[in-house]
Design a protein around this motif. Sequence first.
Motif, PDB file in Angstrom:
ATOM      1  N   ASN A 118     -16.166  -6.364  10.456  1.00 49.19           N
ATOM      2  CA  ASN A 118     -17.551  -5.912  10.041  1.00 49.19           C
ATOM      3  C   ASN A 118     -17.368  -4.509   9.216  1.00 49.19           C
ATOM      4  N   LEU A 119     -18.323  -4.098   8.777  1.00 49.91           N
ATOM      5  CA  LEU A 119     -18.379  -3.055   7.703  1.00 49.91           C
ATOM      6  C   LEU A 119     -17.802  -1.747   8.577  1.00 49.91           C
ATOM      7  N   ALA A 120     -18.391  -1.398   9.868  1.00 48.37           N
ATOM      8  CA  ALA A 120     -18.068  -0.221  10.493  1.00 48.37           C
ATOM      9  C   ALA A 120     -16.417  -0.387  10.703  1.00 48.37           C
ATOM     10  N   PHE A 121     -16.149  -1.351  11.374  1.00 50.57           N
ATOM     11  CA  PHE A 121     -14.689  -1.483  11.391  1.00 50.57           C
ATOM     12  C   PHE A 121     -13.710  -0.963  10.173  1.00 50.57           C
ATOM     13  N   MET A 122     -14.421  -1.682   9.095  1.00 53.31           N
ATOM     14  CA  MET A 122     -13.418  -1.344   7.806  1.00 53.31           C
ATOM     15  C   MET A 122     -13.639   0.135   7.489  1.00 53.31           C
ATOM     16  N   LEU A 123     -14.728   0.661   7.655  1.00 50.71           N
ATOM     17  CA  LEU A 123     -14.948   2.202   7.155  1.00 50.71           C
ATOM     18  C   LEU A 123     -13.993   2.847   7.894  1.00 50.71           C
ATOM     19  N   VAL A 124     -13.667   2.682   9.389  1.00 48.77           N
ATOM     20  CA  VAL A 124     -12.795   3.569  10.110  1.00 48.77           C
ATOM     21  C   VAL A 124     -11.471   3.207   9.779  1.00 48.77           C
ATOM     22  N   ALA A 125     -11.046   1.863   9.465  1.00 49.23           N
ATOM     23  CA  ALA A 125      -9.871   1.530   8.833  1.00 49.23           C
ATOM     24  C   ALA A 125      -9.556   1.922   7.602  1.00 49.23           C
ATOM     25  N   ARG A 126     -10.340   2.228   6.916  1.00 48.43           N
ATOM     26  CA  ARG A 126     -10.206   2.879   5.274  1.00 48.43           C
ATOM     27  C   ARG A 126     -10.000   4.354   5.420  1.00 48.43           C
ATOM     28  N   GLY A 127     -10.520   5.123   6.442  1.00 51.28           N
ATOM     29  CA  GLY A 127     -10.427   6.390   6.780  1.00 51.28           C
ATOM     30  C   GLY A 127      -9.071   6.561   7.167  1.00 51.28           C
ATOM     31  N   ILE A 128      -8.599   5.757   8.125  1.00 47.73           N
ATOM     32  CA  ILE A 128      -7.146   5.766   8.560  1.00 47.73           C
ATOM     33  C   ILE A 128      -6.156   5.693   7.405  1.00 47.73           C
ATOM     34  N   GLN A 129      -6.393   4.700   6.471  1.00 48.23           N
ATOM     35  CA  GLN A 129      -5.763   4.409   5.326  1.00 48.23           C
ATOM     36  C   GLN A 129      -5.648   5.706   4.311  1.00 48.23           C
ATOM     37  N   SER A 130      -6.802   6.145   4.160  1.00 43.89           N
ATOM     38  CA  SER A 130      -6.829   7.387   3.419  1.00 43.89           C
ATOM     39  C   SER A 130      -6.038   8.817   3.850  1.00 43.89           C
ATOM     40  N   ILE A 131      -5.899   8.767   5.235  1.00 42.35           N
ATOM     41  CA  ILE A 131      -5.226   9.809   5.708  1.00 42.35           C
ATOM     42  C   ILE A 131      -3.708   9.730   5.391  1.00 42.35           C
ATOM     43  N   GLY A 132      -3.328   8.223   5.324  1.00 46.93           N
ATOM     44  CA  GLY A 132      -1.943   8.063   5.193  1.00 46.93           C
ATOM     45  C   GLY A 132      -1.599   8.292   3.633  1.00 46.93           C
TER      46      GLY A 132
ATOM     47  N   VAL B  38       6.173  12.361   5.663  1.00 49.43           N
ATOM     48  CA  VAL B  38       5.889  11.159   4.732  1.00 49.43           C
ATOM     49  C   VAL B  38       6.357   9.948   5.502  1.00 49.43           C
ATOM     50  N   PHE B  39       7.094   9.841   6.291  1.00 48.32           N
ATOM     51  CA  PHE B  39       7.236   8.836   7.131  1.00 48.32           C
ATOM     52  C   PHE B  39       5.906   8.400   8.059  1.00 48.32           C
ATOM     53  N   LEU B  40       5.570   9.404   8.508  1.00 48.04           N
ATOM     54  CA  LEU B  40       4.300   9.296   9.614  1.00 48.04           C
ATOM     55  C   LEU B  40       2.990   8.649   8.359  1.00 48.04           C
ATOM     56  N   GLY B  41       2.906   9.304   7.238  1.00 50.39           N
ATOM     57  CA  GLY B  41       2.054   8.915   5.986  1.00 50.39           C
ATOM     58  C   GLY B  41       2.370   7.465   5.889  1.00 50.39           C
ATOM     59  N   LEU B  42       3.471   6.942   5.472  1.00 53.84           N
ATOM     60  CA  LEU B  42       3.775   5.468   5.385  1.00 53.84           C
ATOM     61  C   LEU B  42       3.201   4.571   6.393  1.00 53.84           C
ATOM     62  N   MET B  43       3.422   5.146   7.654  1.00 55.72           N
ATOM     63  CA  MET B  43       3.280   4.215   8.889  1.00 55.72           C
ATOM     64  C   MET B  43       1.602   4.331   9.019  1.00 55.72           C
ATOM     65  N   THR B  44       0.815   5.525   8.592  1.00 54.86           N
ATOM     66  CA  THR B  44      -0.490   5.408   8.820  1.00 54.86           C
ATOM     67  C   THR B  44      -1.170   4.789   7.783  1.00 54.86           C
ATOM     68  N   PHE B  45      -0.711   4.742   6.552  1.00 53.82           N
ATOM     69  CA  PHE B  45      -1.224   4.079   5.500  1.00 53.82           C
ATOM     70  C   PHE B  45      -0.985   2.596   5.940  1.00 53.82           C
TER      71      PHE B  45
END
Length: 165
Positions: A93-107, A74-81
């Motif tokens: 840009n959009l491509a960067f945001m899509l990758v960032a949103r993917g990371i956020q959703s992993i968290g 859960v700590f890893l999840g909080l840090m990832t989010f």
Amino acid sequence: MNKLKYVLPILLVGNILCMMDVSIMTIVIPEIQTPFSVSLSDLSWTVNVHTIVFAALIIPFGRLAERWGQHRIVFLGLMTFGFGSLMTGLAPNLAFMLVARGIQSIGAAIIIPTSMVIALDLSNADNRNKVVAALAGSQGLAVVIGPAVGGGCGTISGLAMGFLY
């Protein structure tokens, strides 16, 4: 029970942020469209990526938490989010945001199931219903207040963009 009163607020905040994120994004999409100069259908992938990754990983991460330790995961999840949220906010840009949103959703896929298991493990039979209600209620509340927060953020960012451009 003693640990629960310290851990539960952290879990509640994590759940609120994860759930509020989706409803905020649906409101701020038009504000992001202008600076990124992309179509609304392309920009809708910011919501789709989050939903697809979250749905695909929520069960595997719940199982992983059982093997590797719930508190560590859960700590890893909080840090990832948090990292994904920061990167989403800084996206040029959009491509960067899509990758960032993917990371956020992993968290988020780590936080949501793991926080429920931790809360249930720390609770007893007398307060278990209240703990589950608090976590589920916080998620519902987050979805409801997300559009208001997103609308406020969208207005502020729109004003800032007006001054910058």
